[in-house]
Structure formats: structure tokens, C-alpha cells
Design a protein around this motif. Structure first.
Motif, PDB file in Angstrom:
ATOM      1  N   LEU A  21       0.851  -1.189   0.000  1.00 42.10           N
ATOM      2  CA  LEU A  21       0.000   0.000   0.000  1.00 42.10           C
ATOM      3  C   LEU A  21       0.881   1.231   0.000  1.00 42.10           C
ATOM      4  CD1 LEU A  21      -2.676   1.612   0.519  1.00 42.10           C
ATOM      5  CD2 LEU A  21      -2.371   1.075   2.950  1.00 42.10           C
ATOM      6  N   LEU A  22       0.604   2.144  -0.911  1.00 40.49           N
ATOM      7  CA  LEU A  22       1.343   3.404  -0.999  1.00 40.49           C
ATOM      8  C   LEU A  22       0.382   4.564  -0.801  1.00 40.49           C
ATOM      9  CD1 LEU A  22       4.108   4.469  -3.433  1.00 40.49           C
ATOM     10  CD2 LEU A  22       2.003   5.816  -3.412  1.00 40.49           C
ATOM     11  N   SER A  23       0.826   5.580  -0.097  1.00 37.77           N
ATOM     12  CA  SER A  23       0.034   6.799   0.118  1.00 37.77           C
ATOM     13  C   SER A  23       0.863   7.998  -0.303  1.00 37.77           C
ATOM     14  CB  SER A  23      -0.356   6.910   1.597  1.00 37.77           C
ATOM     15  OG  SER A  23      -1.007   8.141   1.858  1.00 37.77           O
ATOM     16  N   TRP A  24       0.184   8.953  -0.991  1.00 41.72           N
ATOM     17  CA  TRP A  24       0.928  10.115  -1.501  1.00 41.72           C
ATOM     18  C   TRP A  24      -0.002  11.316  -1.628  1.00 41.72           C
ATOM     19  CZ3 TRP A  24       4.344   9.818  -6.586  1.00 41.72           C
ATOM     20  CH2 TRP A  24       5.287  10.840  -6.553  1.00 41.72           C
ATOM     21  N   ASN A  25       0.398  12.408  -1.005  1.00 38.53           N
ATOM     22  CA  ASN A  25      -0.248  13.693  -1.223  1.00 38.53           C
ATOM     23  C   ASN A  25       0.387  14.288  -2.483  1.00 38.53           C
ATOM     24  OD1 ASN A  25      -0.756  16.491  -1.318  1.00 38.53           O
ATOM     25  ND2 ASN A  25      -0.976  16.641   0.893  1.00 38.53           N
ATOM     26  N   LEU A  26      -0.399  14.403  -3.551  1.00 35.98           N
ATOM     27  CA  LEU A  26       0.150  14.814  -4.836  1.00 35.98           C
ATOM     28  C   LEU A  26      -0.050  16.290  -5.157  1.00 35.98           C
ATOM     29  CD1 LEU A  26      -0.265  11.794  -7.258  1.00 35.98           C
ATOM     30  CD2 LEU A  26       1.822  12.984  -6.618  1.00 35.98           C
ATOM     31  N   ALA A  27      -0.353  17.076  -4.143  1.00 31.45           N
ATOM     32  CA  ALA A  27      -0.266  18.539  -4.255  1.00 31.45           C
ATOM     33  C   ALA A  27      -0.978  19.108  -5.470  1.00 31.45           C
ATOM     34  CB  ALA A  27       1.189  18.991  -4.247  1.00 31.45           C
ATOM     35  N   ASP A  28      -2.270  19.396  -5.308  1.00 27.39           N
ATOM     36  CA  ASP A  28      -3.031  20.064  -6.365  1.00 27.39           C
ATOM     37  C   ASP A  28      -3.047  19.242  -7.654  1.00 27.39           C
ATOM     38  OD1 ASP A  28      -4.639  22.186  -7.196  1.00 27.39           O
ATOM     39  OD2 ASP A  28      -2.963  23.201  -8.165  1.00 27.39           O
ATOM     40  N   PHE A  29      -3.420  17.964  -7.500  1.00 30.52           N
ATOM     41  CA  PHE A  29      -3.367  17.032  -8.615  1.00 30.52           C
ATOM     42  C   PHE A  29      -4.567  17.253  -9.534  1.00 30.52           C
ATOM     43  CE2 PHE A  29      -3.874  12.846 -10.644  1.00 30.52           C
ATOM     44  CZ  PHE A  29      -2.587  12.641 -11.117  1.00 30.52           C
ATOM     45  N   GLY A  30      -4.268  17.764 -10.725  1.00 24.64           N
ATOM     46  CA  GLY A  30      -5.310  18.049 -11.712  1.00 24.64           C
ATOM     47  C   GLY A  30      -4.669  18.469 -13.015  1.00 24.64           C
ATOM     48  N   SER A  31      -5.300  19.389 -13.719  1.00 25.10           N
ATOM     49  CA  SER A  31      -4.843  19.779 -15.047  1.00 25.10           C
ATOM     50  C   SER A  31      -3.469  20.446 -15.033  1.00 25.10           C
ATOM     51  CB  SER A  31      -5.864  20.717 -15.701  1.00 25.10           C
ATOM     52  OG  SER A  31      -6.071  21.866 -14.891  1.00 25.10           O
ATOM     53  N   SER A  32      -3.020  20.904 -13.866  1.00 25.43           N
ATOM     54  CA  SER A  32      -1.699  21.540 -13.793  1.00 25.43           C
ATOM     55  C   SER A  32      -0.568  20.527 -13.946  1.00 25.43           C
ATOM     56  CB  SER A  32      -1.545  22.288 -12.472  1.00 25.43           C
ATOM     57  OG  SER A  32      -1.561  21.387 -11.381  1.00 25.43           O
ATOM     58  N   LYS A  33      -0.861  19.251 -13.806  1.00 23.80           N
ATOM     59  CA  LYS A  33       0.168  18.222 -13.939  1.00 23.80           C
ATOM     60  C   LYS A  33       0.351  17.868 -15.419  1.00 23.80           C
ATOM     61  CE  LYS A  33       0.550  17.790  -9.421  1.00 23.80           C
ATOM     62  NZ  LYS A  33       1.682  18.373  -8.694  1.00 23.80           N
ATOM     63  N   SER A  34       1.555  18.019 -15.908  1.00 19.90           N
ATOM     64  CA  SER A  34       1.855  17.757 -17.313  1.00 19.90           C
ATOM     65  C   SER A  34       1.920  16.258 -17.589  1.00 19.90           C
ATOM     66  CB  SER A  34       3.189  18.395 -17.685  1.00 19.90           C
ATOM     67  OG  SER A  34       4.247  17.745 -17.000  1.00 19.90           O
ATOM     68  N   ASP A  35       1.935  15.908 -18.867  1.00 23.93           N
ATOM     69  CA  ASP A  35       2.056  14.498 -19.249  1.00 23.93           C
ATOM     70  C   ASP A  35       3.369  13.907 -18.754  1.00 23.93           C
ATOM     71  OD1 ASP A  35      -0.393  14.643 -20.483  1.00 23.93           O
ATOM     72  OD2 ASP A  35       0.406  14.808 -22.515  1.00 23.93           O
ATOM     73  N   SER A  36       4.436  14.674 -18.810  1.00 23.72           N
ATOM     74  CA  SER A  36       5.724  14.167 -18.328  1.00 23.72           C
ATOM     75  C   SER A  36       5.701  13.956 -16.816  1.00 23.72           C
ATOM     76  CB  SER A  36       6.850  15.129 -18.711  1.00 23.72           C
ATOM     77  OG  SER A  36       6.650  16.406 -18.133  1.00 23.72           O
ATOM     78  N   THR A  37       4.967  14.813 -16.103  1.00 25.87           N
ATOM     79  CA  THR A  37       4.809  14.639 -14.661  1.00 25.87           C
ATOM     80  C   THR A  37       4.056  13.351 -14.359  1.00 25.87           C
ATOM     81  OG1 THR A  37       4.896  16.999 -14.161  1.00 25.87           O
ATOM     82  CG2 THR A  37       3.732  15.606 -12.585  1.00 25.87           C
ATOM     83  N   LEU A  38       2.985  13.092 -15.109  1.00 22.97           N
ATOM     84  CA  LEU A  38       2.223  11.858 -14.906  1.00 22.97           C
ATOM     85  C   LEU A  38       3.096  10.629 -15.142  1.00 22.97           C
ATOM     86  CD1 LEU A  38      -1.273  12.634 -16.496  1.00 22.97           C
ATOM     87  CD2 LEU A  38      -0.595  12.712 -14.092  1.00 22.97           C
ATOM     88  N   LEU A  39       3.911  10.659 -16.174  1.00 22.74           N
ATOM     89  CA  LEU A  39       4.790   9.528 -16.458  1.00 22.74           C
ATOM     90  C   LEU A  39       5.805   9.334 -15.334  1.00 22.74           C
ATOM     91  CD1 LEU A  39       5.428   9.988 -20.287  1.00 22.74           C
ATOM     92  CD2 LEU A  39       4.028   8.232 -19.172  1.00 22.74           C
ATOM     93  N   PHE A  40       6.275  10.428 -14.768  1.00 27.46           N
ATOM     94  CA  PHE A  40       7.197  10.326 -13.638  1.00 27.46           C
ATOM     95  C   PHE A  40       6.501   9.690 -12.436  1.00 27.46           C
ATOM     96  CE2 PHE A  40       9.169  11.806  -9.757  1.00 27.46           C
ATOM     97  CZ  PHE A  40      10.514  11.577  -9.991  1.00 27.46           C
ATOM     98  N   ILE A  41       5.263  10.122 -12.160  1.00 24.19           N
ATOM     99  CA  ILE A  41       4.503   9.561 -11.037  1.00 24.19           C
ATOM    100  C   ILE A  41       4.262   8.076 -11.246  1.00 24.19           C
ATOM    101  CG2 ILE A  41       2.247   9.609  -9.886  1.00 24.19           C
ATOM    102  CD1 ILE A  41       2.239  12.673 -10.441  1.00 24.19           C
ATOM    103  N   VAL A  42       3.943   7.674 -12.481  1.00 22.18           N
ATOM    104  CA  VAL A  42       3.724   6.260 -12.790  1.00 22.18           C
ATOM    105  C   VAL A  42       4.947   5.435 -12.400  1.00 22.18           C
ATOM    106  CG1 VAL A  42       3.551   4.605 -14.707  1.00 22.18           C
ATOM    107  CG2 VAL A  42       1.973   6.537 -14.572  1.00 22.18           C
ATOM    108  N   LYS A  43       6.123   5.922 -12.708  1.00 20.17           N
ATOM    109  CA  LYS A  43       7.348   5.181 -12.395  1.00 20.17           C
ATOM    110  C   LYS A  43       7.521   4.990 -10.897  1.00 20.17           C
ATOM    111  CE  LYS A  43       9.953   6.621 -16.502  1.00 20.17           C
ATOM    112  NZ  LYS A  43      11.136   7.383 -17.006  1.00 20.17           N
ATOM    113  N   GLN A  44       7.029   5.939 -10.105  1.00 18.92           N
ATOM    114  CA  GLN A  44       7.187   5.838  -8.654  1.00 18.92           C
ATOM    115  C   GLN A  44       6.189   4.856  -8.025  1.00 18.92           C
ATOM    116  OE1 GLN A  44       9.973   7.658  -8.008  1.00 18.92           O
ATOM    117  NE2 GLN A  44       9.660   8.237 -10.159  1.00 18.92           N
ATOM    118  N   ILE A  45       4.996   4.733  -8.608  1.00 19.34           N
ATOM    119  CA  ILE A  45       3.928   3.985  -7.927  1.00 19.34           C
ATOM    120  C   ILE A  45       3.611   2.638  -8.560  1.00 19.34           C
ATOM    121  CG2 ILE A  45       2.894   6.169  -7.178  1.00 19.34           C
ATOM    122  CD1 ILE A  45       0.684   5.771  -9.231  1.00 19.34           C
ATOM    123  N   LYS A  46       4.145   2.337  -9.724  1.00 19.35           N
ATOM    124  CA  LYS A  46       3.679   1.171 -10.493  1.00 19.35           C
ATOM    125  C   LYS A  46       3.978  -0.172  -9.839  1.00 19.35           C
ATOM    126  CE  LYS A  46       7.784   1.157 -13.536  1.00 19.35           C
ATOM    127  NZ  LYS A  46       8.335  -0.168 -13.203  1.00 19.35           N
TER     128      LYS A  46
END
Length: 267
Positions: A21-46
């Protein structure tokens, strides 16, 4: 004539895979997050089985961005599902959403996730529950983001002592950003009920700049679990900021690091 003796060794691996189980406050997670940011997050949680996210923006871009995150996870070869809460009912403070993502081949969702109703007036961003099952063993993750330290989060965390009694048939794991260290006396009632914190004095928030090599500020993110029902096998944080040249760039991802546990559940 020499005798040939053949010795056969049987190896049994007793450390069978257990859920993480992983928990993460992703700080204003919405349209402000770029595609490259999403890919980075995927690498951390996958590599984790269940992901609990806090600070999903309340407008439509929040659920849409979670859907994009789930889609990117599914491209990695493992089937993921997700659930996003309705906006929290806070009128006095900042309303948000929560999200869960999980690997469907590892854990199963039981029923429908729900926002806490009984204490929605006492808790600004009422927690979001989801019950999962691993090998016929159910447990309920309570996803929570407290008000800021300046606004005294203990004034709402104090209501958590009533939740195990409210849900006596559920094994509750309280996870998220409590904006309050585990040493605070507000957690004593839970501790008296047999709950304990997964982390002790583990800083989880990012400074605005590192002091020499000290880049973390406060021990606010944690997980509280009933030690008579759950045993933690491994735990840790993901210091993702080390992959950036400075904290200004890292904080575009989040001002919190993810925390995680691997655990077993008693029958």
C-alpha cells in the motif's frame, strides 16, 4: 566400487507475496500536472498494489487526471482500476477529492468506496474509505488529508477514535497526510485501542531548499493500523526529489514524498 550418492535439496519459499500500500499527497493534482509529470509519477507507484492519493482537485480536471494516470499505469502491462471521491463537503476550508488506484489481479474492491458521512461537519475533508480483499482477507483503507498545522489538525483527528467503533466489523488502516506527527497526544486514544503508526519520526514533507543534505521538513504523512490484525513486513519512503537538480523542480511533482508498506492480514 564407489557409491554415487545423490542429494536432492527441496527449497520452499515461505515469503509469499503480500499486498503493498502506498500513500501520496500529490499537491493540487489536476490539469496543472503535465504528461511528463504523470509519467514520472507512474514510475514511482507502479510496483505497488494499492495507491491512496490525497489533494485531488475538486473540479472536473481532478478525476480526469486520475483517469489519465490509470491509463498510463495500464500501459505498463498490469491491469489497474481506480475510484475518485466526490468533492469533500468542507465549506470552511479547501474542498478536495481523494483517489484510490489498485491492481485488479492482486486485490479486489469490495462494494463501493464512500466518504465518511457521520463526521463530515467536524472533519473539513472527511476521509474516503475503500474495502479491499486479498486472498479472502478484507481490509479497509481510510484515505485522509487533514487541515494544515496552522489550523490545528488535532481538532478533527480527535474524531478518529470513534471510527473503529463505528465500523466494528472492518479492519481499518488510516493513511494519508495528517499534518500532525505521530507523537501528538491526539493519537493516544487510537493507540490505546491497539493501533500503532507505521512510521516514527519519519519526515515526509519537502523543504523549499535543502539544508546541506537535509531536504525533508516534517513527519506528517503516516499510516495507523491495528497491530493485532495487521503485521508490517517492509516499509519506506520514496525520495523522488533525489532525481531532480533542486527542490524547486521536485516540488512540481509534490511537496510530499510517498510512503509505503507491505503487510500481512490476520484472519
Amino acid at each position: 566400487m564407489e557409491k554415487l550418492i545423490i542429494v536432492i535439496f527441496f527449497y520452499v519459499n515461505y515469503s509469499l507475496a503480500q499486498p503493498s500500500l502506498l500513500s501520496w499527497n500529490l499537491a493540487d493534482f489536476g490539469s496543472s500536472k503535465s504528461d511528463s509529470t504523470l509519467l514520472f509519477i507512474v514510475k514511482q507507484i507502479k510496483n505497488y498494489d494499492i495507491v491512496a492519493l490525497q489533494e485531488i482537485v475538486a473540479n472536473d480536471s481532478g478525476p480526469q487526471t486520475v483517469a489519465k494516470l490509470a491509463d498510463e499505469l495500464n500501459r505498463k502491462g498490469t491491469k489497474w482500476a481506480y475510484a475518485v471521491s466526490e468533492p469533500t463537503s468542507s465549506s470552511a476550508y479547501k474542498t478536495e477529492r481523494y483517489a484510490f488506484l489498485w491492481k485488479t489481479n492482486t486485490v479486489q474492491l469490495i462494494g463501493k468506496p464512500w466518504l465518511e458521512k457521520k463526521y463530515n461537519l467536524e472533519i473539513d475533508r472527511e476521509p474516503f474509505y475503500a474495502t479491499f480483499q486479498y486472498q479472502n482477507k478484507p481490509f479497509t483503507v481510510v484515505n485522509f488529508h487533514a487541515i494544515t498545522k496552522k489550523r490545528q489538525p488535532e481538532t478533527e483527528i480527535k474524531y478518529f477514535k470513534f471510527l473503529p467503533e463505528q465500523y466494528p466489523n472492518l479492519t481499518l488502516l488510516f493513511v494519508g497526510d495528517f499534518n500532525c506527527p505521530e507523537t501528538h497526544t491526539v493519537f493516544n486514544p487510537l493507540k490505546k485501542m491497539g493501533y500503532t503508526s507505521a512510521f516514527e519520526n519519519q519526515k515526509t514533507t519537502l523543504r523549499t531548499s535543502c539544508l546541506e543534505k537535509d531536504c525533508l521538513a516534517s513527519p506528517f504523512d503516516n499510516m495507523y493500523y491495528p497491530k493485532q490484525k495487521i503485521t508490517i513486513l517492509q516499509k519506506g519512503i520514496i525520495p523522488f526529489y533525489e532525481q531532480f537538480q533542486n527542490l524547486k523542480e521536485a516540488r512540481k511533482i509534490s511537496d510530499h514524498v510517498p510512503i509505503w508498506i507491505q503487510f500481512t492480514i490476520e484472519n
